[in-house]
Write a protein that holds these residues in place. Structure first.
Motif: not given
Length: 608
Positions: A201-223
């Motif tokens: 849910v948050g793309a890889t940034d220049p500092y080599h970090e990303l974000w995931v969600t463990v709740k796939p249905d939580e306020n999901r965007s269209k994309r």
């Protein structure tokens, strides 16, 4: 048994029988022994902070040889209190750790509470053992079984309210890991944890970090993202992922929003300055690419005026030509060459070099030439040069807003006299509203605009109809506390200036509507605040403006992704006279690891 051993045993047996010595059991801890859960305690602050501890036992679950060097240990004999973490970070300072995952160790040192970013950041602290002396008792063992973090484990409520008697802090409140997400994560601080298949849910940034969600249905965007829709819906399933392996040894995956980190990602649960609770992965899952496409808006009709806003992130002539070409291609292909394009973060002609230069002629020549080369219009531009170092932004950059417009579709009404310190006004002329200076700045001397970009107002004509466009770049959120602050709710100190800025623009729009009730006014730009914020409420006060992004379904309302939350920062607002419109938040940057800007542009189409 040797004769020597037998003799020693006989002596020990006699001494024990006489009560001269006692032997501690090797299967249970002595009463004086400190365990990891004693170090962590049942709140966010260690009850042993500042004290020396000796021979704290644990198994190494992860080692970090960069940044804040050290390693994590976890007790394999936990207590029965779910609030007390069984893991803790051992900080080795500038010394690389010599232990390995699976080592069983005993650690002596000083218990401290370290606040990433410093106390003024408002961040929670990390309990750690510093200046350690480490004894390795065995090597090559298994790490403790990870605590699984999934939708069932993480509570839906985000945080308790801070203790008013303690300045709104949650630091001293007893943890309730079954009730609140932040308490749940804190109860696992330093422990070995894991996530399974998780959507990015948050793309890889220049500092080599990303974000995931463990709740796939939580306020999901269209994309595939997670939409941040209110201050009370922080999205509890978000978790930052880093790797413990240096990038040179194990390249970090380049993930876009909607991709999936497949398999098991496992390692200690850390807390850092820029993301809060972070899984420091000893084992990283495999990236499954979902091929998210960059959006393209439709072209405007012959009788539709297309007005857009785009923060181009500190654009200056020193940027590589590739950036100019990519931004230009986006204007032509993804934004369908809007008639009027308000740009934010156009820097002066030498970028961050601080030598008094304020002109942005070279920046704009280079950008408009790239647009024309990409097949777009021969855009003209209008702007006001700022005073040196008066508008904030990157030091030396002198960022400002700029209007690009297609002269084959719209005309710009030039009214001379506008400059960095002279305010434009609205007057009634021949029954219609008109600007006294076009382009001109709104109230540049007011305290609301100190060390911030001043609004740029311009008067355009489309098919015989006058349209007023006000380009903005409100004060940033710098200085605000994060969602994981120990103050709950967090302190949002930057709002005060944006509220004053919004009130200033709102008053100007009301003046235009007083001069001409049905005037077409478009207010747009990087508002740096949400569609539900008090900043937006101040902009729309009295019905002067409508936030066009609210015409979109909730799952599509965002222009920026921060810490895994898809959120609104860039906006277009319309006066009542505009009536019906079509609005599009064109997602081409914020969801992608490869970005030409960190913002998504916005487009409004209407028939004046």
């Amino acid at each position: 048994m040797s004769r020597r051993s037998a003799a020693v045993a006989a002596v020990l047996s006699t001494a024990l029988a006489a009560g001269l010595i006692t032997v501690a059991s090797t299967s249970t801890a002595s009463a004086a022994e400190v365990r990891v859960h004693d170090v962590q305690g049942g709140t966010r602050l260690s009850p042993l902070a500042g004290e020396q501890v000796k021979d704290v036992p644990g198994t190494v679950t992860g080692v970090r040889s960069y940044g804040a060097r050290g390693f994590w240990i976890q007790d394999t004999a936990p207590d029965d209190d779910p609030a007390t973490s069984e893991g803790v970070f051992v900080h080795t300072g500038s010394t690389d750790p010599t232990v390995k995952a699976g080592d069983t160790v005993r650690v002596s040192g000083t218990v401290t509470e370290y606040v990433p970013g410093g106390a003024e950041s408002g961040n929670q602290s990390v309990t750690q053992i510093t200046k350690p002396t480490v004894t390795v008792e065995s090597s090559g063992g298994a790490v403790p079984k990870p605590q699984r973090i999934d939708a069932d484990a993480v509570p839906s409520a985000y945080t308790p309210k801070g203790d008013a008697a303690d300045g709104g802090s949650v630091n001293k409140l007893a943890l309730e890991p079954e009730a609140y997400a932040l308490d749940f994560y804190e109860s696992l601080e330093g422990m070995n944890v894991s996530v399974g298949d998780s959507r990015v849910v948050g793309a890889t940034d220049p500092y080599h970090e990303l974000w995931v969600t463990v709740k796939p249905d939580e306020n999901r965007s269209k994309r595939g993202g997670t939409v941040y829709g209110s201050y009370e819906a922080q999205n509890t399933g978000r978790l930052q992922i880093q790797s413990l392996a240096p990038v040179a040894e194990e390249p970090f995956p380049k993930a876009d929003v909607g991709d999936v980190l497949s398999g098991t990602t496992e390692g200690p649960l850390d807390f850092n300055q820029f993301g809060g609770y972070t899984l420091a992965a000893r084992t990283l899952g495999t990236l499954t690419n979902k091929d998210l496409a960059r959006e393209k808006t439709r072209a405007q009709g012959a009788d539709e005026l297309a007005v857009a806003t785009y923060n181009v992130e500190n654009l200056d002539p020193k940027d590589p030509q590739e950036k100019f070409d990519a931004l230009a291609q986006a204007v032509v292909t993804n934004l369908a060459s809007p008639d009027v394009l308000a740009l934010e973060e156009i820097q002066d002609d030498n970028g961050a070099t601080d030598d008094g230069t304020v002109s942005a002629e070279e920046t704009l020549k280079k950008f408009t030439a790239a647009i024309a080369k990409a097949g777009g219009p021969a855009y003209e531009w209008r702007s006001i040069e700022p005073e040196d170092k008066k508008d904030g932004g990157e030091p030396g950059g002198n960022i400002r807003q700029v209007f690009l417009f297609n002269p084959e579709r719209v005309a710009f009404k030039d009214r001379p006299g506008g400059d960095a310190t002279t305010a434009t006004d609205v007057v009634r002329t021949e029954g219609r509203a008109a600007l006294t200076h076009s382009p001109g700045r709104i109230d540049p001397g007011a305290a609301a605009w100190e060390n911030s970009r001043k609004p740029l107002a311009g008067e355009f004509t489309f098919r015989g109809r006058t349209v007023f466009v006000i380009a903005n770049h409100f004060g940033s959120k710098g200085g605000d506390e994060s969602l994981v602050s120990h103050h709950q709710p967090p302190n949002r100190s930057s709002e005060k200036q944006r509220h004053a800025q919004a009130a200033s623009v709102n008053a100007f729009v009301k003046k235009a509507l007083k001069a001409q009730q049905n005037a077409d006014v478009v207010v747009l730009g990087d508002i740096n605040d949400f569609e539900f914020s008090d900043t937006t409420k101040a902009l729309t006060d009295g019905g002067a403006l409508t936030a066009a992004v609210k015409s979109l379904p909730r799952a599509e309302r965002y222009s920026y992704v921060y810490q895994g939350n898809s959120q609104v920062l860039d906006q277009i607002l319309t006066s009542p006279g505009i009536g019906d419109f079509a609005y599009d938040s064109v997602h081409i940057n914020a969801e992608f690891a490869q970005q030409n800007s960190d913002h998504d542009p916005q487009v409004l189409r209407f028939k004046p």
